[in-house]
Design a protein around this motif. Structure first.
Motif, PDB file in Angstrom:
ATOM      1  N   LYS A   5       0.834  -1.201   0.000  1.00  0.00           N
ATOM      2  CA  LYS A   5       0.000   0.000   0.000  1.00  0.00           C
ATOM      3  C   LYS A   5       0.874   1.258   0.000  1.00  0.00           C
ATOM      4  O   LYS A   5       0.606   2.201  -0.739  1.00  0.00           O
ATOM      5  CB  LYS A   5      -0.933   0.000   1.204  1.00  0.00           C
ATOM      6  CG  LYS A   5      -1.891   1.170   1.201  1.00  0.00           C
ATOM      7  CD  LYS A   5      -2.855   1.123   2.341  1.00  0.00           C
ATOM      8  CE  LYS A   5      -3.772   2.337   2.253  1.00  0.00           C
ATOM      9  NZ  LYS A   5      -4.679   2.423   3.354  1.00  0.00           N
ATOM     10  N   LYS A   6       1.917   1.261   0.806  1.00  0.00           N
ATOM     11  CA  LYS A   6       2.819   2.416   0.839  1.00  0.00           C
ATOM     12  C   LYS A   6       3.478   2.613  -0.515  1.00  0.00           C
ATOM     13  O   LYS A   6       3.635   3.734  -0.980  1.00  0.00           O
ATOM     14  CB  LYS A   6       3.897   2.233   1.914  1.00  0.00           C
ATOM     15  CG  LYS A   6       3.465   2.590   3.286  1.00  0.00           C
ATOM     16  CD  LYS A   6       4.651   2.558   4.225  1.00  0.00           C
ATOM     17  CE  LYS A   6       4.250   3.096   5.571  1.00  0.00           C
ATOM     18  NZ  LYS A   6       5.383   3.197   6.481  1.00  0.00           N
ATOM     19  N   GLU A   9       0.967   4.130  -2.887  1.00  0.00           N
ATOM     20  CA  GLU A   9       0.768   5.546  -2.583  1.00  0.00           C
ATOM     21  C   GLU A   9       1.964   6.369  -3.053  1.00  0.00           C
ATOM     22  O   GLU A   9       1.804   7.457  -3.584  1.00  0.00           O
ATOM     23  CB  GLU A   9       0.549   5.737  -1.087  1.00  0.00           C
ATOM     24  CG  GLU A   9      -0.779   5.232  -0.597  1.00  0.00           C
ATOM     25  CD  GLU A   9      -0.918   5.276   0.912  1.00  0.00           C
ATOM     26  OE1 GLU A   9       0.074   5.586   1.606  1.00  0.00           O
ATOM     27  OE2 GLU A   9      -2.026   4.997   1.406  1.00  0.00           O
ATOM     28  N   GLU A  12       1.816   6.681  -6.824  1.00  0.00           N
ATOM     29  CA  GLU A  12       0.763   7.631  -7.204  1.00  0.00           C
ATOM     30  C   GLU A  12       1.226   9.066  -6.960  1.00  0.00           C
ATOM     31  O   GLU A  12       1.013   9.948  -7.791  1.00  0.00           O
ATOM     32  CB  GLU A  12      -0.527   7.354  -6.418  1.00  0.00           C
ATOM     33  CG  GLU A  12      -1.653   8.321  -6.729  1.00  0.00           C
ATOM     34  CD  GLU A  12      -2.099   8.286  -8.186  1.00  0.00           C
ATOM     35  OE1 GLU A  12      -2.540   9.346  -8.686  1.00  0.00           O
ATOM     36  OE2 GLU A  12      -2.006   7.227  -8.830  1.00  0.00           O
TER      37      GLU A  12
END
Length: 109
Positions: A5-6, A9, A12
């Protein structure tokens, strides 16, 4: 799971920043734009680092209201030799990033 997830992110954020940079640079080549931006970031870093170094020394010496950025260039000149010897560089107060930015902001076209 958290690392994925990190990483997503981060990717992105990178895409968003790169998109903004592309919009800002217009028709300027990406490499040229990157060199300009990195140069400005480096100039800002050394300028702030230099100012903070001097201000901290003056505050430790008991001059609590001292701000190198507000000093005249003439008054700063007397410390040039010592600062070059100790810090390895010298920047006049008028040439600090914050003062150059302020002058540019107030410049008339």
């Amino acid at each position: 799971m958290i690392d994925t997830k990190k990483e997503q992110e981060r990717e992105e954020l990178h895409r968003t920043i790169w998109g903004i940079a592309n919009d800002l640079r217009g028709s300027v080549d990406g490499w040229d734009f990157k060199q300009y931006v990195l140069g400005m970031l480096f100039y800002r870093y050394i300028s702030e680092n230099f100012r903070n170094y001097i201000n901290e020394g003056e505050i430790e010496a008991g001059n609590a209201d001292f701000d190198y950025a507000k000093l005249s260039d003439e008054d700063a000149e007397c410390a040039r030799e010592d600062l070059v010897a100790t810090k390895g560089l010298f920047i006049l107060p008028s040439e600090l990033f914050e003062n150059v930015r302020e002058k540019a902001k107030n410049a008339c076209c």
